[in-house]
Design a protein around this motif. Structure first.
Motif: not given
Ligand SMILES: Nc1nc2c(c(=O)[nH]1)N[C@H]1C(S)=C(S)[C@@H](COP(=O)(O)OP(=O)(O)OC[C@H]3O[C@@H](n4cnc5c(=O)[nH]c(N)nc54)[C@H](O)[C@@H]3O)O[C@H]1N2
Ligand SMILES: Nc1nc2c(c(=O)[nH]1)N[C@H]1C(S)=C(S)[C@@H](COP(=O)(O)OP(=O)(O)OC[C@H]3O[C@@H](n4cnc5c(=O)[nH]c(N)nc54)[C@H](O)[C@@H]3O)O[C@H]1N2
Ligand SMILES: [Mo]
Length: 742
Positions: A16, A141, A172-174, A201-202, A217, A219-220, A222, A295, A297, A618, A687
């Motif tokens: 990204t 996003c 935080w959610g990342r 993170d949940p 926490l 989900p949803g 925060d 993040g 989330a 992933v 996804h």
């Molecule tokens: N390998 C790889 N890397 C990427 C991407 C990819 O497709 N592949 N996409 C890129 C893009 S566009 C984006 S937007 C970023 C996203 O990067 P991240 O925001 O790090 O995305 P996720 O891996 O979904 O991690 C979100 C974390 O939030 C947690 N989570 C789920 N629900 C909640 C909640 O309600 N509250 C909190 N606090 N946590 C929660 C999940 O368990 C997960 O561990 O990644 C980027 N990097």
């Protein structure tokens, strides 16, 4: 290095928009070894394997090579190779006819994460064409975060983490371990240097395992957690009084607002014990300033998406972690650099056309009503060269646009230009998107490879990838950070007899030139664009060409100032940190963050007992990309749904079984992996899965309907975040059922 190879200083765009500096060895027109350019400031930090596979990507037969025009029915996989001239002439003519018949707003564009590195050119084209309907991933996003930062702090926050000053790093959610090599590197470095670490993170993911404090926490929730933490921090007077007094407005209103978020009420919502909430709040307040990465989330968790992002950022501000060294600094563009907003020609779109932006009457924050208020402030501070690009802060609402394609309500949308995005996989509610795309009169896709979206298009056009063009990572290009880092073309985009590709900039320019925009595209090539935008720096360094600039030192960087709020110098209406947001108030929203209870109808609760945390990142994939390349695919061959062991036992599901995930609107199957990392009531799905090896034509569309989780997710505007319009991919609306696939 091979004897005849040359080294090109390129920008990796495999993920990204960060735009890491890489060195590409090129022999003839072939991509050889790729290594990180460790002299450049933007590199991933820890080892990221993707760039090393660039050769496999560049030379893969699944890539689009020439413009293709549909011969049979849409989706029949019958194509005719045509010239670029023919493709662009025909498309331009059709667009002109649609504008004539229905108005310019009947033409829409779809964007993703900015992979074409030229979203400014798409905005420029659309502004000149007269349509406000650019929609895309930004609504779910980074756009929400960006607008919260802009309206609260007057610009994006960037890290100024510093050993000896910064006390803690928070994710935080990342899940930086999978999705953000740079942030993951920072997290490990922070830990090594003795900083505290915290993960909200949940799931007990890799960062959670490594953190001093894991906040598990529901989900949803925060927004409630952040408001509950502020309840403790404010009532126990653990906040930064001096900062709050001198640098913010609205603290007293906030104090009142958080009173109802007692530890007991917060515990009920977040499913974290009241005892722990108090402990977490104290731990957080006592380890400031902190570096925090939020993040997506929260952005995916309607209806509390903007609530959460605002609450977390305000929490961070009141403990003294914003606008101070060691915490988050409020940034702007590199002085002298011409950022994307100044390239978009936003003044060319009339107020009348702006008012037609789809969804902007209902979702007013991340669309013209919100953006215009932010832009006014940005202009006061930076003039033309501000960081408020519309493609990042002002979008049409995608679910509303898809419905307009289907129902002509509020007006018809007849043409969609898809570039650097894959809506059939990445948007919610695939069935509806599929119907909507097929209802258009003109569907054009500009992509690197064949995709399901390209497959149902009228024209599938070959885009140049990052190896075939010069570019800069989005964050630098936007000017949301005082940094520029540019790269050069490594291999040609056109080789006679082999392929003929255009980069995204050239595509929008060529289309514009055919639609009466000749006076507005003075730069013939992408190189010329960068030479124009970097002119001050190049003059300063005595460079005539982009090539000279890149080969000498391809970057320049400054640090944002601290203590801007105290001097009233932020680009907000008050010049201060706006805890109480006057911009939110002006467009008719609650100026303070709150938490909205989520009510799920009883029958849905009974039938769909699980919460789907969809789309956790992933490696090695990036959304829908790379599944066609063996060296990527063998690392993760199948889509995976992670299920709690207890749930699996109850449901008769074994590790490796195919499992259906079902909601009222559809089902998708993924392979079970068992775990105890989260509450048995949650599942975690991947996804954007499709199978490039499966039949291209309808109804298969490369296995689009089999494992793509967005066949199960809903994008109904009533389910979208009431402020940003973001559709849910995570959070409490994500109810589903699971069962073993026979
Ligand atoms: N390998 C790889 N890397 C990427 C991407 C990819 O497709 N592949 N996409 C890129 C893009 S566009 C984006 S937007 C970023 C996203 O990067 P991240 O925001 O790090 O995305 P996720 O891996 O979904 O991690 C979100 C974390 O939030 C947690 N989570 C789920 N629900 C909640 C909640 O309600 N509250 C909190 N606090 N946590 C929660 C999940 O368990 C997960 O561990 O990644 C980027 N990097
Ligand atoms: N269920 C669920 N769905 C999600 C998410 C989730 O967490 N859960 N995450 C969401 C998020 S955060 C995001 S950002 C979106 C991403 O949504 P998208 O950006 O639409 O998804 P991608 O699969 O990355 O699509 C990018 C397309 O651009 C092509 N491409 C790559 N480089 C170039 C280039 O230089 N030029 C052109 N023209 N094309 C190029 C790729 O081949 C690919 O087909 O997905 C969203 N979808
Ligand atoms: Mo994203």
């Amino acid at each position: 290095m091979k004897k005849d190879a040359t080294v090109k200083y390129s920008t990796c765009y495999f993920c990204t928009s960060k735009g890491c500096g890489v060195k590409v060895e090129v022999e003839g027109n072939k991509v050889g070894k790729v290594t990180f350019d460790t002299d450049a400031p933007v590199i991933p930090g820890v080892f990221c394997k993707r760039p090393t596979l660039a050769g496999d990507y560049q030379h893969h037969p699944f890539r689009l090579k020439y413009p293709m025009k549909r011969k049979g029915e849409r989706g029949a996989n019958q194509w005719k190779q045509i010239s670029w001239e023919q493709a662009l002439d025909e498309i331009a003519e059709k667009l002109a006819n649609i504008r004539e018949q229905y108005g310019a707003e009947a033409v829409a564009t779809s964007s993703g994460t900015g992979r074409g590195a030229a979203d400014f050119a798409k905005s420029r084209f659309m502004n000149l064409f007269g349509s406000p309907n650019r929609f895309g991933a930004v609504t779910i996003c980074y756009g929400p975060r960006s607008m919260v930062w802009n309206s609260t702090f007057g610009g994006a926050l960037v890290s100024s983490r510093k050993q000896g000053v910064t006390k803690m790093m928070v994710l935080w959610g990342r899940n930086a371990h999978e999705g953000g090599p740079g942030s993951w590197h920072s997290f490990l470095e922070a830990k090594r240097s003795g900083m505290r670490t915290m993960v909200v993170d949940p799931r007990h993911n890799e960062p959670a395992r490594q953190a001093d404090c894991w906040v598990q926490l529901h989900p949803g929730t925060d927004a409630a957690l952040a408001l509950g933490m502020m309840h403790v921090i404010i009532n126990e007077e653990l906040y930064d009084k001096k900062f709050v007094e001198e640098s913010t407005i609205g603290f007293e209103e906030l104090r009142k607002r958080v009173q109802s978020f007692t530890p007991e009420r917060t515990a009920e919502i977040t499913k974290i014990s009241a005892y722990k909430i108090v402990e977490i709040a104290r731990f957080f307040a006592n380890n400031q300033p902190c570096d925090m990465v939020i993040g997506e989330a929260a952005e995916h968790s309607s209806p509390n998406s903007i609530n959460a992002i605002r609450a977390i950022n305000i929490l961070r501000a009141i403990v003294g972690s914003v606008d101070v060294e060691g915490g988050g600094l409020v940034a702007g563009p590199y002085p002298g650099f011409i950022p994307d907003a100044a390239m978009e020609l936003n003044h060319m779109l009339s107020p009348e056309q702006r008012r037609k932006q789809l969804g902007a009457d209902r979702f007013r924050f991340l669309s013209y009503p919100g953006w215009e208020l932010v832009e006014e402030q940005f202009r006061k501070k930076w003039g033309e060269n501000h960081p408020g690009a519309v493609y990042l802060n002002c979008m049409a609402h995608a679910p509303t646009a898809f419905r307009a394609m289907l129902e002509s309500d509020p007006y018809p949308v007849k043409a969609l230009l898809v570039s650097a995005s894959n809506p059939l996989l990445s948007h919610g509610n695939t069935k509806l998107v599929h119907k909507a795309l097929k209802a258009t009169e003109l569907l054009v896709t500009l992509d690197i490879t064949w995709t399901p979206t390209a497959q149902i298009s009228d024209y599938a056009l070959p885009a140049a990838c990052w190896l075939e063009r010069p570019d800069m990572g989005n964050f630098a290009s936007i000017g949301a950070y005082p940094l520029v880092q540019v790269g050069e073309t490594a291999v040609p985009a056109k080789i006679p007899g082999e392929y003929e590709r255009l980069n995204d900039y050239e595509f929008w320019r060529e289309l514009g030139m055919r639609l009466g925009q000749e006076d507005y595209w003075p730069w013939k090539t992408f190189e010329e664009v960068w030479e124009y935008r970097l002119q001050d720096l190049m003059k300063e360094r005595g460079h005539e060409t982009l090539e000279e600039f890149v080969q000498d030192k391809r970057w320049a960087k400054a640090m944002p100032e601290s203590n801007q709020a105290r001097q009233g110098k932020l680009a907000t209406p008050s010049g201060k940190v706006e805890i109480y947001s006057s911009i939110m108030e002006k467009i008719g929203y609650d100026p303070l963050p709150d938490y909205q209870e989520v009510v799920i109808p009883e029958d849905i609760q009974r039938k769909y007992k699980f919460l789907n945390i969809s789309g956790c990142r992933v490696r090695p994939y990036h959304h829908s990309e790379f599944r066609h390349i063996d060296s990527f695919r063998k690392q993760l061959p199948d889509p995976i749904v992670t299920i709690h062991v207890d749930t699996a036992l109850r449901k008769g599901i074994a590790d490796g079984d195919w499992v259906y995930i079902e909601t009222p609107i559809g089902r998708a199957k993924q392979r079970a992996r068992l775990s105890t990392d989260f509450n048995p009531k949650y599942i975690v799905t991947q996804h954007a899965w499709w199978f490039p090896e499966k039949p291209a034509e309808e109804p298969s569309l490369y296995g689009l309907w089999e494992s793509n989780i967005n066949v199960t997710t809903d994008d109904d505007p009533d389910l979208c975040d009431p402020i940003s319009g973001a559709w849910p991919f995570k959070g409490q609306y994500m109810r589903c059922n699971i069962y073993k696939a026979e």
